[in-house]
Design an enzyme around this catalytic site. Structure first.
Site, PDB file in Angstrom:
ATOM      1  N   GLN A  17     -75.349 130.951  89.856  1.00 52.39           N
ATOM      2  CA  GLN A  17     -75.067 129.524  89.623  1.00 52.39           C
ATOM      3  C   GLN A  17     -74.398 129.194  88.288  1.00 52.39           C
ATOM      4  O   GLN A  17     -73.452 128.402  88.249  1.00 52.39           O
ATOM      5  CB  GLN A  17     -76.363 128.703  89.744  1.00 52.39           C
ATOM      6  CG  GLN A  17     -76.100 127.211  89.647  1.00 52.39           C
ATOM      7  CD  GLN A  17     -77.323 126.314  89.699  1.00 52.39           C
ATOM      8  OE1 GLN A  17     -77.283 125.196  89.231  1.00 52.39           O
ATOM      9  NE2 GLN A  17     -78.426 126.767  90.279  1.00 52.39           N
ATOM     10  N   GLU A 139     -82.574 130.351  86.029  1.00 57.67           N
ATOM     11  CA  GLU A 139     -82.753 128.932  85.704  1.00 57.67           C
ATOM     12  C   GLU A 139     -84.099 128.591  85.050  1.00 57.67           C
ATOM     13  O   GLU A 139     -84.162 128.051  83.944  1.00 57.67           O
ATOM     14  CB  GLU A 139     -82.608 128.127  87.011  1.00 57.67           C
ATOM     15  CG  GLU A 139     -83.015 126.673  86.944  1.00 57.67           C
ATOM     16  CD  GLU A 139     -82.014 125.823  86.198  1.00 57.67           C
ATOM     17  OE1 GLU A 139     -80.829 125.870  86.551  1.00 57.67           O
ATOM     18  OE2 GLU A 139     -82.419 125.098  85.273  1.00 57.67           O
ATOM     19  N   ASP A 168     -78.860 126.554  84.511  1.00 59.67           N
ATOM     20  CA  ASP A 168     -77.670 127.157  85.115  1.00 59.67           C
ATOM     21  C   ASP A 168     -76.443 126.262  84.968  1.00 59.67           C
ATOM     22  O   ASP A 168     -75.513 126.563  84.226  1.00 59.67           O
ATOM     23  CB  ASP A 168     -77.926 127.431  86.604  1.00 59.67           C
ATOM     24  CG  ASP A 168     -78.772 128.672  86.807  1.00 59.67           C
ATOM     25  OD1 ASP A 168     -78.761 129.546  85.922  1.00 59.67           O
ATOM     26  OD2 ASP A 168     -79.425 128.774  87.845  1.00 59.67           O
ATOM     27  N   GLY A 247     -86.215 107.373  74.380  1.00 54.21           N
ATOM     28  CA  GLY A 247     -85.791 106.614  73.204  1.00 54.21           C
ATOM     29  C   GLY A 247     -86.850 105.639  72.755  1.00 54.21           C
ATOM     30  O   GLY A 247     -88.011 105.703  73.164  1.00 54.21           O
ATOM     31  N   GLY A 248     -86.454 104.718  71.926  1.00 47.32           N
ATOM     32  CA  GLY A 248     -87.411 103.756  71.382  1.00 47.32           C
ATOM     33  C   GLY A 248     -87.644 102.560  72.300  1.00 47.32           C
ATOM     34  O   GLY A 248     -88.326 101.608  71.914  1.00 47.32           O
TER      35      GLY A 248
HETATM   36  N1  CAO Z   1     -67.532 145.767  92.016  1.00 48.16           N
HETATM   37  C1  CAO Z   1     -68.466 146.697  91.720  1.00 48.16           C
HETATM   38  N2  CAO Z   1     -69.627 146.420  91.107  1.00 48.16           N
HETATM   39  C2  CAO Z   1     -69.836 145.134  90.774  1.00 48.16           C
HETATM   40  C3  CAO Z   1     -68.908 144.113  91.034  1.00 48.16           C
HETATM   41  C4  CAO Z   1     -67.710 144.471  91.683  1.00 48.16           C
HETATM   42  N3  CAO Z   1     -66.777 143.588  91.992  1.00 48.16           N
HETATM   43  N4  CAO Z   1     -69.405 142.944  90.583  1.00 48.16           N
HETATM   44  C5  CAO Z   1     -70.603 143.225  90.059  1.00 48.16           C
HETATM   45  N5  CAO Z   1     -70.864 144.540  90.173  1.00 48.16           N
HETATM   46  C6  CAO Z   1     -72.057 145.247  89.740  1.00 48.16           C
HETATM   47  C7  CAO Z   1     -72.139 145.308  88.233  1.00 48.16           C
HETATM   48  O1  CAO Z   1     -71.316 146.311  87.712  1.00 48.16           O
HETATM   49  C8  CAO Z   1     -73.621 145.549  88.038  1.00 48.16           C
HETATM   50  O2  CAO Z   1     -73.910 146.914  88.279  1.00 48.16           O
HETATM   51  P1  CAO Z   1     -74.706 147.855  87.205  1.00 48.16           P
HETATM   52  O3  CAO Z   1     -76.041 147.210  86.971  1.00 48.16           O
HETATM   53  O4  CAO Z   1     -74.792 149.161  87.929  1.00 48.16           O
HETATM   54  O5  CAO Z   1     -73.930 147.918  85.957  1.00 48.16           O
HETATM   55  C9  CAO Z   1     -74.205 144.712  89.173  1.00 48.16           C
HETATM   56  O6  CAO Z   1     -73.195 144.544  90.137  1.00 48.16           O
HETATM   57  C10 CAO Z   1     -74.570 143.263  88.773  1.00 48.16           C
HETATM   58  O7  CAO Z   1     -75.432 143.341  87.797  1.00 48.16           O
HETATM   59  P2  CAO Z   1     -76.353 142.168  87.262  1.00 48.16           P
HETATM   60  O8  CAO Z   1     -77.398 142.880  86.471  1.00 48.16           O
HETATM   61  O9  CAO Z   1     -75.574 141.134  86.551  1.00 48.16           O
HETATM   62  O10 CAO Z   1     -76.971 141.491  88.575  1.00 48.16           O
HETATM   63  P3  CAO Z   1     -78.496 141.263  88.945  1.00 48.16           P
HETATM   64  O11 CAO Z   1     -78.473 140.706  90.307  1.00 48.16           O
HETATM   65  O12 CAO Z   1     -79.342 142.451  88.719  1.00 48.16           O
HETATM   66  O13 CAO Z   1     -78.984 140.126  87.899  1.00 48.16           O
HETATM   67  C11 CAO Z   1     -78.850 137.986  86.810  1.00 48.16           C
HETATM   68  C12 CAO Z   1     -78.636 138.783  88.102  1.00 48.16           C
HETATM   69  C13 CAO Z   1     -78.371 136.567  87.059  1.00 48.16           C
HETATM   70  C14 CAO Z   1     -80.342 137.951  86.463  1.00 48.16           C
HETATM   71  C15 CAO Z   1     -78.057 138.623  85.650  1.00 48.16           C
HETATM   72  O14 CAO Z   1     -76.731 138.783  86.043  1.00 48.16           O
HETATM   73  C16 CAO Z   1     -78.119 137.858  84.354  1.00 48.16           C
HETATM   74  O15 CAO Z   1     -79.119 137.839  83.646  1.00 48.16           O
HETATM   75  N6  CAO Z   1     -77.003 137.185  83.991  1.00 48.16           N
HETATM   76  C17 CAO Z   1     -76.873 136.469  82.746  1.00 48.16           C
HETATM   77  C18 CAO Z   1     -77.644 135.197  82.758  1.00 48.16           C
HETATM   78  C19 CAO Z   1     -77.257 134.296  83.897  1.00 48.16           C
HETATM   79  O16 CAO Z   1     -76.134 133.934  84.094  1.00 48.16           O
HETATM   80  N7  CAO Z   1     -78.297 133.865  84.621  1.00 48.16           N
HETATM   81  C20 CAO Z   1     -78.144 132.778  85.565  1.00 48.16           C
HETATM   82  C21 CAO Z   1     -77.877 133.203  86.888  1.00 48.16           C
HETATM   83  S1  CAO Z   1     -78.009 131.804  87.939  1.00 48.16           S
HETATM   84  O17 CAO Z   1     -79.642 131.511  88.020  1.00 48.16           O
END
Ligand code: CAO
Length: 424
Positions: A17, A139, A168, A247-248
């Site tokens: 998001q 979020e 988000d 606010g106030g």
């Molecule tokens: N081709 C190949 N691999 C891809 C890709 C693509 N086009 N796009 C993404 N990937 C892979 C990445 O390389 C990564 O792999 P590795 O872990 O092996 O390096 C993986 O997909 C995505 O990793 P991620 O850790 O970002 O995803 P997750 O689902 O485990 O975590 C989230 C999700 C949101 C917790 C994390 O991305 C995060 O903390 N983001 C920053 C904060 C944020 O934006 N949070 C809000 C999200 S909305 O609530």
């Protein structure tokens, strides 16, 4: 009419998001947003909270309108080469991967900058530099760590998160603002830069009035909080203030006609000082207008429960819409509690294009929240979200200028996932 961000190309490496809400805004201001997605899977939200079998969810479609989608495995050698070419031709790269993901993929800032020194690289992370910088965040974690949860809810209840996506989408809006500032700076510096919007910081920014109150506490009780009028002492941290106004100008949520059966038959009522005599007239207490116990904001503070009780006696005799109509005639600030159902049926929001119904080839029509920011010279119609990889060929041939043979070779390599899908 034009498009505010005409000519700006955004490499959208976002998911879930926070990042998508940012790039969707950029698309609504006219940027060409190219969403890079994992072949076969795409943004994880495509399949989350599905309401229509096999169709992209509303979670995805309401965050990714007006974008183009390229399916590209950026861990595949050929996929990395295509990503490099995309970086060379884009103005902005937006990502919200977990900390370290881009580095592991082989694209740290230094590499991206070497490929395109003019590119703006914008990131959402859960936290800024510090003890939590490596943590993944969603979020509600941001709402809790940014100060929103500790200040939301009832004094005698547990901390609460709000339904608004302040962690988000709130961070996405902050990031979009940073991107626009960086693009403007580039017009005279000629260089790109890194833009970081940590979710904790964005939520804290939105909670700054509570940080204000935290510092006021050192100088005495918070007199506009209802607990002050109730004689309940303050602790050392800002308490949860339920529906007290920030606010106030004291305000509360009050029952309106039908509250017994309708969970949203309530109205927010603000006893704005400037219109106090009007409040007294409307609720049938004209004697309060000049009475020393009620005439001034300071005199009213210890009596807010009594005052709002009297106001509620009046609001309960009207529906929330009738009450709003009357109160507006007297210039008294108020707001009915509107349900999502009522908002979905609000014709004025469609007329202003804040709500838009779009057609989708798989899920049929759906309503999305369009651009809430209106520019007089930005004419971008809200469009549906793309299917996974819908624009892969178009982006390879038109944006990157690849020949048909080169496009075919990339696809044959498996970098776009089509070979893999064919095999399945
Ligand atoms: N081709 C190949 N691999 C891809 C890709 C693509 N086009 N796009 C993404 N990937 C892979 C990445 O390389 C990564 O792999 P590795 O872990 O092996 O390096 C993986 O997909 C995505 O990793 P991620 O850790 O970002 O995803 P997750 O689902 O485990 O975590 C989230 C999700 C949101 C917790 C994390 O991305 C995060 O903390 N983001 C920053 C904060 C944020 O934006 N949070 C809000 C999200 S909305 O609530």
């Amino acid at each position: 009419m034009g498009k505010a961000l005409d000519g700006v190309r955004v490499l959208d490496f976002t998911h879930v998001q926070s990042g998508p809400s940012c790039t969707q805004l950029l698309a609504w201001f006219g940027a060409d947003v190219i969403k890079v997605e994992r072949p076969g899977i795409g943004d994880i939200t495509r399949s989350q909270l599905r309401d229509v079998p096999n169709a992209d969810s509303l979670y995805f479609t309401m965050m990714n309108g007006n974008k183009r989608s390229i399916a590209l495995d950026t861990k595949h050698a050929e996929g990395k080469r295509v990503l490099e070419d995309l970086i060379r031709v884009c103005d902005v790269l937006v990502e919200n991967f977990a900390p370290g993901v881009l580095d592991r993929m082989g694209f740290p800032w230094e590499r991206i900058e070497a490929l395109n020194p003019k590119i703006v690289v914008a990131s959402v992370k859960g936290f800024g530099p510090g003890p939590f910088e490596d943590c993944k965040v969603y979020e509600n974690v941001a709402q809790c760590t940014g100060g929103a949860a500790s200040t939301t809810g009832f004094r005698d209840g547990i901390p609460l998160v709000t339904g608004a996506g302040i962690g988000d989408s709130g961070t996405g809006i902050h990031l979009a603002m940073g991107i626009l500032a960086a693009l403007f700076q580039r017009t005279h510096s000629g260089r790109g830069q890194k833009v970081l919007a940590p979710m904790q910081d964005a939520v804290l920014n939105l909670c700054r009035v509570k940080m204000r109150d935290q510092q006021r506490l050192a100088h005495g009780p918070l007199t506009e909080y209802s607990q002050y009028g109730e004689g309940i002492p303050f602790g050392d941290a800002v308490p949860r203030a339920a529906n007290d106004s920030g606010g106030g100008q004291p305000g509360r949520i009050l029952k309106s006609k039908g509250w017994e059966s309708d969970p949203n038959a309530y109205i927010y009522f603000i006893t704005q000082a400037q219109v106090w005599p009007n409040v007294c007239t409307v609720i049938g207490r004209p004697e309060w207008a000049g009475h020393p116990d009620y005439a001034t904001p300071a005199a009213r503070l210890p009596r807010l429960n009594e005052i709002f009780g009297a106001i509620e006696d009046w609001t309960m005799t009207r529906t929330k819409f009738e009450a709003m109509e009357i109160l507006n005639r007297y210039d008294i600030p108020c707001g009915p509690i509107l349900s999502m159902k009522e908002l979905l049926d609000d014709e004025a929001l469609y007329a202003s294009r804040t709500l838009v119904r779009v057609e989708h080839p798989v899920r049929g029509s759906y309503v999305t929240v369009g651009n809430p920011v209106k520019l007089s010279d930005n004419d971008v119609a809200v469009e549906r979200a793309p299917l996974l990889g819908e624009h892969t060929d178009e982006i390879l041939s038109q944006v990157l200028g690849f020949s048909a043979a080169r496009v075919a070779a990339i696809k044959a390599s498996g970098a776009t996932g089509e070979q893999q899908l064919a095999a399945e």
